[in-house]
Design a protein around this motif. Structure first.
Motif, short mmCIF file in Angstrom:
data_model
loop_
_atom_site.label_atom_id
_atom_site.label_comp_id
_atom_site.label_asym_id
_atom_site.label_seq_id
_atom_site.Cartn_x
_atom_site.Cartn_y
_atom_site.Cartn_z
N GLU A 131 0.80 -1.22 0.00
CA GLU A 131 0.00 0.00 0.00
C GLU A 131 0.83 1.28 0.00
N HIS A 132 2.12 1.15 0.29
CA HIS A 132 2.94 2.36 0.45
C HIS A 132 4.12 2.39 -0.52
N TYR A 133 4.39 3.58 -1.01
CA TYR A 133 5.51 3.84 -1.91
C TYR A 133 6.83 3.56 -1.19
#
Length: 198
Positions: free
Chosen positions: A148-150
């Motif tokens: 979900e996160h860069y």
């Protein structure tokens, strides 16, 4: 303080963007490099043995190759959350994507762009379409390579599509990922710093 040897509008621009994203205290020294158009040339002040960039010096530590520099810096500045540190969940996937980029993606993209093919390349590195499948099988289920996160893995793996926009695959999940990654403010700041056209 670490020092990055950087040449604008080159592979080292990825590391300049990473430094920005990390909020890291790193000195950036610009050097010249030979360019494909015949301009530039090796810079005598560049300590890289082949006069390439990026090259990171941190005291007695010297690092070359973007993947190695990325791991080093994200480990050194873990509070930014751009790469799982040793022992953290997702570390294996993080390292795998960084090494996949260096060992497979970049060579395959260069060979594809140069229109060079050979059975030995396909047997060892695979081909462009297979590389696209590897990206798609992850990005069709999550927005970024680690979930979900860069992360810095996204920064590195999407970097060639900044230069070779015509090679961005038609797959909607990959196109959306490239748009999310390349739309980050740090990339725009690096482009402005480097004097990128447009």
């Amino acid at each position: 303080m670490p020092t990055l040897y950087h040449s604008p509008l080159s592979r080292s621009s990825t590391i300049v963007t990473l430094i920005d994203e990390l909020g890291a205290d790193v000195e950036i020294r610009e050097v010249t490099i030979p360019r494909q158009d015949g301009s530039g040339g090796p810079d005598p002040v560049n300590p890289h043995p082949e006069k390439k960039v990026p090259f990171l010096v941190d005291g007695d530590e010297i690092l070359r190759e973007r993947g190695a520099i990325i791991v080093y810096l994200t480990d050194k500045y873990p509070e930014a959350g751009l790469g799982p540190v040793a022992g953290a969940p997702g570390r294996g996937a993080y390292l795998s994507w960084l090494f996949y980029y260096q060992g497979v993606m970049e060579p395959v993209i260069i060979l594809h762009w140069a229109q060079i093919s050979h059975p030995a390349f396909d047997a060892s590195l695979r081909d462009f379409d297979t590389m696209v499948e590897r990206l798609a099988e992850t990005l069709e289920h999550q927005p970024y390579l680690l979930g979900e996160h860069y992360s810095a893995a996204d920064l590195l793996c999407c970097s060639p599509f900044l230069w070779f926009t015509d090679l961005i695959p038609e797959n909607p999940a990959i196109r959306d990922w490239v748009k999310r990654c390349t739309g980050r403010p740090a990339i725009a700041r690096t482009a402005k710093r480097d004097g990128a056209p447009g």
